[in-house]
Motif scaffolding. Sequence first.
Motif, PDB file in Angstrom:
ATOM      1  N   PHE A   1     -67.872 -78.306  22.018  1.00  0.00           N
ATOM      2  CA  PHE A   1     -67.312 -77.223  22.834  1.00  0.00           C
ATOM      3  C   PHE A   1     -65.805 -77.412  23.000  1.00  0.00           C
ATOM      4  N   LEU A   2     -65.402 -78.654  23.273  1.00  0.00           N
ATOM      5  CA  LEU A   2     -63.971 -78.902  23.484  1.00  0.00           C
ATOM      6  C   LEU A   2     -63.202 -78.841  22.177  1.00  0.00           C
ATOM      7  N   SER A   3     -63.843 -79.253  21.121  1.00  0.00           N
ATOM      8  CA  SER A   3     -63.142 -79.197  19.844  1.00  0.00           C
ATOM      9  C   SER A   3     -62.944 -77.729  19.439  1.00  0.00           C
ATOM     10  N   ARG A   4     -63.963 -76.922  19.659  1.00  0.00           N
ATOM     11  CA  ARG A   4     -63.858 -75.498  19.331  1.00  0.00           C
ATOM     12  C   ARG A   4     -62.811 -74.805  20.223  1.00  0.00           C
ATOM     13  N   ASN A   5     -62.730 -75.227  21.465  1.00  0.00           N
ATOM     14  CA  ASN A   5     -61.848 -74.540  22.415  1.00  0.00           C
ATOM     15  C   ASN A   5     -60.606 -75.349  22.781  1.00  0.00           C
ATOM     16  N   ASN A   6     -60.193 -76.226  21.884  1.00  0.00           N
ATOM     17  CA  ASN A   6     -59.109 -77.139  22.289  1.00  0.00           C
ATOM     18  C   ASN A   6     -57.789 -76.418  22.560  1.00  0.00           C
ATOM     19  N   THR A   7     -57.606 -75.200  22.029  1.00  0.00           N
ATOM     20  CA  THR A   7     -56.340 -74.498  22.291  1.00  0.00           C
ATOM     21  C   THR A   7     -56.215 -74.056  23.753  1.00  0.00           C
ATOM     22  N   PHE A   8     -57.298 -74.162  24.505  1.00  0.00           N
ATOM     23  CA  PHE A   8     -57.223 -73.817  25.926  1.00  0.00           C
ATOM     24  C   PHE A   8     -56.625 -74.947  26.762  1.00  0.00           C
ATOM     25  N   PHE A   9     -56.396 -76.082  26.109  1.00  0.00           N
ATOM     26  CA  PHE A   9     -55.927 -77.234  26.888  1.00  0.00           C
ATOM     27  C   PHE A   9     -54.564 -77.740  26.440  1.00  0.00           C
ATOM     28  N   THR A  10     -53.936 -77.018  25.542  1.00  0.00           N
ATOM     29  CA  THR A  10     -52.634 -77.462  25.076  1.00  0.00           C
ATOM     30  C   THR A  10     -51.700 -76.268  24.921  1.00  0.00           C
ATOM     31  N   ALA A  11     -50.441 -76.479  25.250  1.00  0.00           N
ATOM     32  CA  ALA A  11     -49.482 -75.382  25.132  1.00  0.00           C
ATOM     33  C   ALA A  11     -48.930 -75.295  23.711  1.00  0.00           C
ATOM     34  N   SER A  12     -48.960 -76.404  22.975  1.00  0.00           N
ATOM     35  CA  SER A  12     -48.418 -76.342  21.601  1.00  0.00           C
ATOM     36  C   SER A  12     -49.543 -76.061  20.619  1.00  0.00           C
ATOM     37  N   LEU A  13     -49.500 -74.839  20.095  1.00  0.00           N
ATOM     38  CA  LEU A  13     -50.633 -74.384  19.290  1.00  0.00           C
ATOM     39  C   LEU A  13     -50.584 -74.778  17.811  1.00  0.00           C
ATOM     40  N   ASN A  14     -49.398 -75.066  17.306  1.00  0.00           N
ATOM     41  CA  ASN A  14     -49.269 -75.377  15.869  1.00  0.00           C
ATOM     42  C   ASN A  14     -49.998 -74.356  15.003  1.00  0.00           C
ATOM     43  N   ARG A  15     -49.617 -73.101  15.172  1.00  0.00           N
ATOM     44  CA  ARG A  15     -50.306 -72.063  14.391  1.00  0.00           C
ATOM     45  C   ARG A  15     -49.949 -72.171  12.913  1.00  0.00           C
ATOM     46  N   PRO A  16     -50.906 -71.918  12.049  1.00  0.00           N
ATOM     47  CA  PRO A  16     -50.546 -71.816  10.630  1.00  0.00           C
ATOM     48  C   PRO A  16     -49.761 -70.510  10.451  1.00  0.00           C
ATOM     49  N   PRO A  17     -49.010 -70.316   9.355  1.00  0.00           N
ATOM     50  CA  PRO A  17     -48.294 -69.043   9.180  1.00  0.00           C
ATOM     51  C   PRO A  17     -49.279 -67.882   9.242  1.00  0.00           C
ATOM     52  N   TYR A  18     -48.840 -66.780   9.822  1.00  0.00           N
ATOM     53  CA  TYR A  18     -49.745 -65.640   9.978  1.00  0.00           C
ATOM     54  C   TYR A  18     -50.020 -64.972   8.629  1.00  0.00           C
ATOM     55  N   VAL A  19     -51.301 -64.760   8.347  1.00  0.00           N
ATOM     56  CA  VAL A  19     -51.676 -64.034   7.126  1.00  0.00           C
ATOM     57  C   VAL A  19     -52.504 -62.827   7.550  1.00  0.00           C
ATOM     58  N   ALA A  20     -51.999 -61.641   7.217  1.00  0.00           N
ATOM     59  CA  ALA A  20     -52.721 -60.430   7.622  1.00  0.00           C
ATOM     60  C   ALA A  20     -54.034 -60.320   6.880  1.00  0.00           C
ATOM     61  N   THR A  21     -55.042 -59.757   7.534  1.00  0.00           N
ATOM     62  CA  THR A  21     -56.340 -59.605   6.845  1.00  0.00           C
ATOM     63  C   THR A  21     -56.174 -58.672   5.662  1.00  0.00           C
ATOM     64  N   SER A  22     -55.310 -57.639   5.810  1.00  0.00           N
ATOM     65  CA  SER A  22     -55.141 -56.693   4.709  1.00  0.00           C
ATOM     66  C   SER A  22     -54.545 -57.400   3.496  1.00  0.00           C
ATOM     67  N   SER A  23     -53.624 -58.340   3.714  1.00  0.00           N
ATOM     68  CA  SER A  23     -53.067 -59.043   2.549  1.00  0.00           C
ATOM     69  C   SER A  23     -54.146 -59.875   1.890  1.00  0.00           C
ATOM     70  N   LYS A  24     -54.998 -60.461   2.757  1.00  0.00           N
ATOM     71  CA  LYS A  24     -56.090 -61.276   2.188  1.00  0.00           C
ATOM     72  C   LYS A  24     -56.954 -60.402   1.301  1.00  0.00           C
ATOM     73  N   LYS A  25     -57.335 -59.221   1.846  1.00  0.00           N
ATOM     74  CA  LYS A  25     -58.200 -58.309   1.109  1.00  0.00           C
ATOM     75  C   LYS A  25     -57.544 -57.861  -0.180  1.00  0.00           C
ATOM     76  N   LEU A  26     -56.238 -57.521  -0.054  1.00  0.00           N
ATOM     77  CA  LEU A  26     -55.515 -57.018  -1.215  1.00  0.00           C
ATOM     78  C   LEU A  26     -55.506 -58.053  -2.328  1.00  0.00           C
ATOM     79  N   SER A  27     -55.248 -59.315  -1.921  1.00  0.00           N
ATOM     80  CA  SER A  27     -55.181 -60.316  -2.985  1.00  0.00           C
ATOM     81  C   SER A  27     -56.551 -60.543  -3.592  1.00  0.00           C
ATOM     82  N   SER A  28     -57.629 -60.522  -2.744  1.00  0.00           N
ATOM     83  CA  SER A  28     -58.931 -60.767  -3.351  1.00  0.00           C
ATOM     84  C   SER A  28     -59.374 -59.583  -4.188  1.00  0.00           C
TER      85      SER A  28
END
Length: 631
Positions: free
Chosen positions: A458-485
């Motif tokens: 539960f904590l591993s799945r929700n760990n972003t609720f306990f930290t302010a630094s999210l370290n997001r991966p670069p944003y990839v739009a779903t449409s770009s994903k679809k387009l490339s596939s």
Amino acid sequence: MRRNNYRPLARPLWICYQCRAAHSAAANDLRTGQKRNRLIPKTPARTRFAPSPTGYLHLGSIRTALFSFLLAKRTGGQFILRIEDTDKKRTIPDAERRLQDDLRWVGLQWNEGEYYIGLDVWQLGRNTKGSAGPDRGGPYGPYRQSQRTAIYQSYAHDLLTRGHSYRCFCTPERLDMLARHRSQIGLPAGYDRKCIDIRLDEAQERAAKGETYVVRLMVDDYPKFDDLVYGKTGQIASSITKNKLDFMDRVYDDPILLKSDGCPTYHLASVVDDYMMNITHVIRGTEWMSSTPMHISLYNAFNWTPPRFGHVPLLVDENGQKLSKRNADIDISFFRDQQGILPSALVNFAALLGWSHSQKSDVLLLQDLQQIFNLKITKGNTVVSFEKLWFLQKAHAQRVVVTGGAEFKNMVTKVSEAVERQWPRNQLESILHGRTLFEYISLLLRADAKSYTNIEAFLSRNNTFFTASLNRPPYVATSSKKLSSSAETSSSSVAEIHVPLSTLCTAAIALCLVPESHWTAETHRLNIASYNGAVDKSGAKEDLAADRAFERELYHFLRWALSAGAPGPGIPETMEILGRAESIRRLEEARGLTCGMTKSISGFAHNNERPKDPSRKTNSGHTWMGSLAPR
Ligand code: GLU
């Protein structure tokens, strides 16, 4: 009365009416040979769980204890805990305490029986009727076999005087030689009854002089018996064609009842105890099934009516192998402490191992089981699939969250403790914004109960609720994903709608216009829903597709912005749990990363004022802010 006129030793002075009634009814059923309803006795059952403290409770033993408990409860009877600690060498010091703790943890509280703190606690309940207290005990104690040696000795000696048993003075060397000889000529092990003809007075004299002896039961034929699970079963002969064999080669089982140190064997002790404690139904593992005919012979020798026996099948893994340490037949603390299984889930799981019911759902509480339990137990080995355990765990976690109360409080406390171990207090403070950790975890559990398996996951799945630094991966739009596939598969059927990032950022930031007083999942849900149809309302197919694409992309963007794309509660719930300030901080941070803007609404984001004109217009002129628009 249950027994015939034979009463060798003083019984407890007081026998409760229920026990007496139960016994005579069970005996009557047997005596008259009436066709009994095998599924559930009609009179209160007195059952017992009789563990040896040579190991800890494991899945198989908890199931045996549970079935005994349920049979007693279903019939309005009593469940007794007896400690069979006759094997001193193999006794593990903390096993008795642990197994009592484990039984209590799963809710199998015994009506009578041992308690590990005071050796003489059984006496507390000696004068009480029915269930003992405060810490158990009861009218048939002691409930620990090591405190009952004198009782077993007098019963064994009584059989001697009645000619059903005899003293055997054979030395270990002779018995060893006998065993080797028998093995060489391919005969099964056994005893040749060398000592059976020693006269009683002579044997008594030799014993009095200090000669070592054991007491053996004299038994020629073992009876069949009617097992509650397996039906008619049992072996017949213990003696084999004696006349055709030399004296040395005759074989008798003649099991030992009293060992040379004066201590009873398990067979004598358990039969005497079950009789003295007025046990009506013995539920135990099939590993004891081959001993049952011998036990019945012993009952017959004493002239006692045996209880009913039901043997529950072995637990095996998916390959048909007996459960072992390697495949999780480990003690209960593994499930509780390492896997974080809830007691209700474990009990539910154990109940379904080889027992079937006709309820609509497999998710059952101990109190449900007490109402519906019967002896419809499958014959043959029971395959254990741990997938079912996790299914039940999730179901019980959801139940706990929905029901609230003490169980939920306990769950929240445990999760909170784990959070405090994992994240530093100052980091948590910056996320909590004045709320207690208990409140915060309660919200999170309510929002994500459907996925709860255990604290760690539960904590591993929700760990972003306990930290302010999210370290997001670069944003990839779903449409770009679809387009490339679709480009890869050269599919031309999907006309992808590209939603500009700036639109997503604006839409996301607009959600922050909600003031603190209205910052609830419900408001966010309405606001996000109000975006539907924002592009156009002509009803044209393309417009609907555009709406759907926009909605999908917005959810995707918000999840990335608020929780770095991690799975977890829905977006509206996530915003409520994070709170206004933290949600805005994350959304602005996300906008900075994608659209290069960091300042726009932060001016009012951190105060609680309602914006003067909260509505926003799309290019096509539709209101976006739904519930935010002044009413
Ligand atoms: N002491 C035995 C055991 O731990 C119990 C056998 C029985 O229930 O009769 O397996």
